[in-house]
Design a protein around this motif. Structure first.
Motif, mmCIF file in Angstrom:
data_model
loop_
_atom_site.group_PDB
_atom_site.id
_atom_site.type_symbol
_atom_site.label_atom_id
_atom_site.label_comp_id
_atom_site.label_asym_id
_atom_site.label_seq_id
_atom_site.Cartn_x
_atom_site.Cartn_y
_atom_site.Cartn_z
ATOM 1 N N MET A 1 -39.286 -63.387 -99.031
ATOM 2 C CA MET A 1 -38.671 -62.320 -98.226
ATOM 3 C C MET A 1 -37.245 -62.741 -97.856
ATOM 4 S SD MET A 1 -40.491 -60.252 -95.143
ATOM 5 C CE MET A 1 -40.121 -61.122 -93.637
ATOM 6 N N ASN A 2 -36.290 -61.824 -97.997
ATOM 7 C CA ASN A 2 -34.901 -62.137 -97.652
ATOM 8 C C ASN A 2 -34.724 -62.191 -96.152
ATOM 9 O OD1 ASN A 2 -34.085 -62.181 -100.328
ATOM 10 N ND2 ASN A 2 -33.887 -59.945 -100.368
ATOM 11 N N PRO A 3 -33.738 -62.966 -95.647
ATOM 12 C CA PRO A 3 -33.462 -62.981 -94.212
ATOM 13 C C PRO A 3 -33.100 -61.576 -93.745
ATOM 14 C CG PRO A 3 -32.153 -64.623 -95.368
ATOM 15 C CD PRO A 3 -32.829 -63.808 -96.410
ATOM 16 N N VAL A 4 -33.496 -61.232 -92.528
ATOM 17 C CA VAL A 4 -33.192 -59.893 -92.018
ATOM 18 C C VAL A 4 -32.825 -60.004 -90.545
ATOM 19 C CG1 VAL A 4 -35.611 -59.389 -91.417
ATOM 20 C CG2 VAL A 4 -34.066 -57.503 -91.932
ATOM 21 N N THR A 5 -31.904 -59.163 -90.103
ATOM 22 C CA THR A 5 -31.481 -59.187 -88.708
ATOM 23 C C THR A 5 -32.435 -58.347 -87.871
ATOM 24 O OG1 THR A 5 -29.224 -59.300 -89.494
ATOM 25 C CG2 THR A 5 -29.512 -58.778 -87.169
ATOM 26 N N TYR A 6 -32.868 -58.889 -86.738
ATOM 27 C CA TYR A 6 -33.788 -58.180 -85.837
ATOM 28 C C TYR A 6 -33.035 -57.855 -84.553
ATOM 29 C CZ TYR A 6 -37.629 -57.824 -82.395
ATOM 30 O OH TYR A 6 -38.476 -57.422 -81.388
ATOM 31 N N ARG A 7 -33.100 -56.611 -84.105
ATOM 32 C CA ARG A 7 -32.406 -56.220 -82.861
ATOM 33 C C ARG A 7 -33.318 -55.395 -81.990
ATOM 34 N NH1 ARG A 7 -27.526 -52.552 -83.244
ATOM 35 N NH2 ARG A 7 -28.022 -52.394 -81.040
ATOM 36 N N ARG A 8 -33.171 -55.568 -80.686
ATOM 37 C CA ARG A 8 -33.804 -54.654 -79.744
ATOM 38 C C ARG A 8 -32.706 -53.818 -79.131
ATOM 39 N NH1 ARG A 8 -37.982 -58.521 -76.489
ATOM 40 N NH2 ARG A 8 -39.589 -58.575 -78.088
ATOM 41 N N PRO A 9 -32.534 -52.573 -79.569
ATOM 42 C CA PRO A 9 -31.462 -51.751 -79.000
ATOM 43 C C PRO A 9 -31.671 -51.566 -77.494
ATOM 44 C CG PRO A 9 -32.664 -50.570 -80.727
ATOM 45 C CD PRO A 9 -33.373 -51.849 -80.517
ATOM 46 N N SER A 10 -30.553 -51.332 -76.786
ATOM 47 C CA SER A 10 -30.650 -51.250 -75.327
ATOM 48 C C SER A 10 -31.034 -49.849 -74.855
ATOM 49 C CB SER A 10 -29.324 -51.671 -74.696
ATOM 50 O OG SER A 10 -28.307 -50.848 -75.231
ATOM 51 N N SER A 11 -30.882 -48.866 -75.716
ATOM 52 C CA SER A 11 -31.222 -47.487 -75.330
ATOM 53 C C SER A 11 -31.579 -46.703 -76.592
ATOM 54 C CB SER A 11 -30.021 -46.815 -74.663
ATOM 55 O OG SER A 11 -28.981 -46.687 -75.617
ATOM 56 N N ILE A 12 -32.184 -45.533 -76.378
ATOM 57 C CA ILE A 12 -32.500 -44.671 -77.528
ATOM 58 C C ILE A 12 -31.213 -44.242 -78.229
ATOM 59 C CG2 ILE A 12 -33.393 -42.378 -78.155
ATOM 60 C CD1 ILE A 12 -35.580 -44.379 -77.816
ATOM 61 N N ALA A 13 -30.157 -43.951 -77.425
ATOM 62 C CA ALA A 13 -28.882 -43.540 -78.037
ATOM 63 C C ALA A 13 -28.364 -44.650 -78.956
ATOM 64 C CB ALA A 13 -27.865 -43.220 -76.946
ATOM 65 N N ASP A 14 -28.489 -45.891 -78.513
ATOM 66 C CA ASP A 14 -28.072 -47.043 -79.308
ATOM 67 C C ASP A 14 -28.924 -47.118 -80.585
ATOM 68 O OD1 ASP A 14 -27.077 -49.441 -80.120
ATOM 69 O OD2 ASP A 14 -28.149 -50.659 -78.639
ATOM 70 N N VAL B 1 -40.598 -54.239 -101.761
ATOM 71 C CA VAL B 1 -40.485 -52.785 -101.907
ATOM 72 C C VAL B 1 -39.427 -52.242 -100.940
ATOM 73 C CG1 VAL B 1 -41.734 -50.594 -101.685
ATOM 74 C CG2 VAL B 1 -42.873 -52.588 -102.646
ATOM 75 N N GLU B 2 -39.395 -52.783 -99.744
ATOM 76 C CA GLU B 2 -38.397 -52.386 -98.741
ATOM 77 C C GLU B 2 -37.473 -53.580 -98.505
ATOM 78 O OE1 GLU B 2 -38.327 -49.402 -96.970
ATOM 79 O OE2 GLU B 2 -40.393 -48.733 -96.655
ATOM 80 N N SER B 3 -36.187 -53.304 -98.371
ATOM 81 C CA SER B 3 -35.248 -54.409 -98.077
ATOM 82 C C SER B 3 -34.183 -53.914 -97.096
ATOM 83 C CB SER B 3 -34.620 -54.941 -99.358
ATOM 84 O OG SER B 3 -34.176 -53.882 -100.154
ATOM 85 N N PRO B 4 -34.596 -53.663 -95.865
ATOM 86 C CA PRO B 4 -33.638 -53.145 -94.890
ATOM 87 C C PRO B 4 -32.561 -54.183 -94.535
ATOM 88 C CG PRO B 4 -35.731 -53.663 -93.832
ATOM 89 C CD PRO B 4 -35.933 -53.851 -95.296
ATOM 90 N N ALA B 5 -31.387 -53.661 -94.167
ATOM 91 C CA ALA B 5 -30.313 -54.563 -93.732
ATOM 92 C C ALA B 5 -30.690 -55.188 -92.394
ATOM 93 C CB ALA B 5 -29.019 -53.785 -93.607
ATOM 94 N N GLY B 6 -31.410 -54.442 -91.572
ATOM 95 C CA GLY B 6 -31.802 -54.939 -90.259
ATOM 96 C C GLY B 6 -32.933 -54.119 -89.686
ATOM 97 N N LEU B 7 -33.598 -54.691 -88.690
ATOM 98 C CA LEU B 7 -34.734 -54.017 -88.052
ATOM 99 C C LEU B 7 -34.403 -53.715 -86.596
ATOM 100 C CD1 LEU B 7 -37.681 -56.198 -89.434
ATOM 101 C CD2 LEU B 7 -36.935 -53.938 -90.221
#
Ligand SMILES: Cc1cc2nc3c(=O)[nH]c(=O)nc-3n(C[C@H](O)[C@H](O)[C@H](O)COP(=O)(O)OP(=O)(O)OC[C@H]3O[C@@H](n4cnc5c(N)ncnc54)[C@H](O)[C@@H]3O)c2cc1C
Ligand code: SF4
Length: 329
Positions: free
Chosen positions: A1-14, A41-47
């Protein structure tokens, strides 16, 4: 699996702004998306982990319906006392899916958006698949298609929709609340999933920047007497060959209203409108039920590998409706 960036957005708008940008994907419980990332099958830039931003409760409405938060875990929905009492087919459908561990992680939003279980789709290294790579071909047509569709398929894709929960939601006329860059909208579940046509890669009417916020179940006078039956290759931990979600309201010996939705047979949860139309106003005899199912099955287009599903649908719908008729009588 390729490295992927994980983020928790601060708001729904974000989350909405980030989801609309190239390659970022929303993350619910990760039980489907991360699995597909492992398979290439999936290779997202970030989650974008949105589970902390979305409602996770099951809330009654004043009129007797329910609102289910998109981050509610499948196990919590299935166990909720109001779901079990007023919408038992939904509880049973969820419990018929996956394993307890997966249901503990899987969210309502992620369940609606899970991808097909077509084995060729999941085989990124070796199979042709128009859903994964538009225009490349479909190895399931002419291949192993035991699990594939007998309704609603196209010459481009014959995959079936995998969700058990969505089949019950289709029978219950659920509505899906989403928010996105262009604001909020409510999508009836019958309009939520696209048939494959010549774009099998486009499975729903959601745009990439839209987030599922919640699912509404309208009040139903008869959903309390409803059933879900799933036929599969082994007793547990398997996707449906055929499943049936049904509810019947009988008044003065005739069918006043009826809901029948089928799983495992079409690219989306398949509402059997022709069978329902044939049954409304009829006495619920074995003959009337058989004629109603045949009206629906007249439009089936099975393949050699899944032709058995025609008879399986006939028998499973008959058994479920007979069971409900018995409960009501
Ligand atoms: C071994 C196994 C067996 C299984 N058996 C069954 C079964 O028998 N029946 C069945 O129905 N299911 C079954 N499943 C599938 C399981 O139900 C799904 O994996 C799960 O429901 C997905 O939910 P999730 O929250 O983990 O989604 P994720 O994997 O996090 O996401 C799935 C998709 O939904 C998108 N998404 C997530 N949340 C949102 C949101 N709020 N708005 C918009 N998009 C969103 C993601 O971007 C992704 O594309 C099985 C899974 C496994 C691994
Ligand atoms: S049936 Fe659909 S998902 Fe499966 S290989 Fe063919 S195009 Fe891909």
């Amino acid at each position: 699996m390729n490295p992927v960036t994980y983020r928790r957005p601060s708001s729904i708008a974000d989350a909405v702004a980030a989801a609309g940008s190239d390659g970022w994907r929303l993350l619910g419980g990760g039980t489907n998306l991360v699995d597909l990332m492992r398979k290439g099958v999936e290779s997202p830039a970030g989650l974008l982990d949105v589970t902390g931003l979305l409602p996770d409760t099951v809330t009654p409405t004043a009129d007797g319906g329910l609102v289910i938060g998109a981050a509610a875990r499948n196990s919590a929905i299935a166990a909720h006392p109001l779901v079990r009492r007023d919408f038992p087919m939904l509880s049973r459908a969820i419990l018929a899916g996956a394993s307890a561990q997966i249901r503990n992680m899987a969210t309502a939003g992620g369940n609606l958006m899970q991808r097909t279980r077509c084995a060729y789709f999941a085989d990124a290294a070796g199979s042709r698949c128009n859903k994964r790579e538009p225009g490349s071909g479909c190895d399931a047509i002419g291949g192993f298609n035991r699990y594939h569709s007998i309704f609603g398929a196209s010459p481009e894709c014959i995959a079936s929709h995998p969700s058990d929960m969505a089949v019950a939601l289709a029978a219950l006329d659920a509505r899906i609340f989403v928010t996105g860059a262009n604001g909020d909208r409510t999508i009836p579940i019958r309009e939520f999933y696209r048939l494959p046509g010549d774009r099998p890669d486009s499975e729903t009417v959601l745009s990439p920047d839209e987030v599922i916020m919640s699912i509404a179940l309208p009040p139903s006078p008869f959903a309390a007497t409803s059933a879900y039956r799933k036929v599969r290759d082994r007793a547990s931990y398997a996707f449906a060959l055929v499943s049936v979600a049904a509810a019947v309201e009988i008044r003065d010996g005739t069918v006043h209203d009826v809901r029948i939705a089928l799983g495992g047979v079409a690219p989306r949860p398949w509402r059997a409108h022709l069978a329902e139309d044939a049954l409304r106003g009829a006495r619920p005899t074995d003959e009337a039920i058989a004629a109603a199912i045949d009206a629906e099955l007249a439009h089936a287009t099975p393949l050699p590998g899944n032709a058995f599903k025609v008879e399986l649908v006939r028998r499973t719908v008959s058994a479920v409706l007979a069971e409900l008729r018995g409960e009501i009588a």
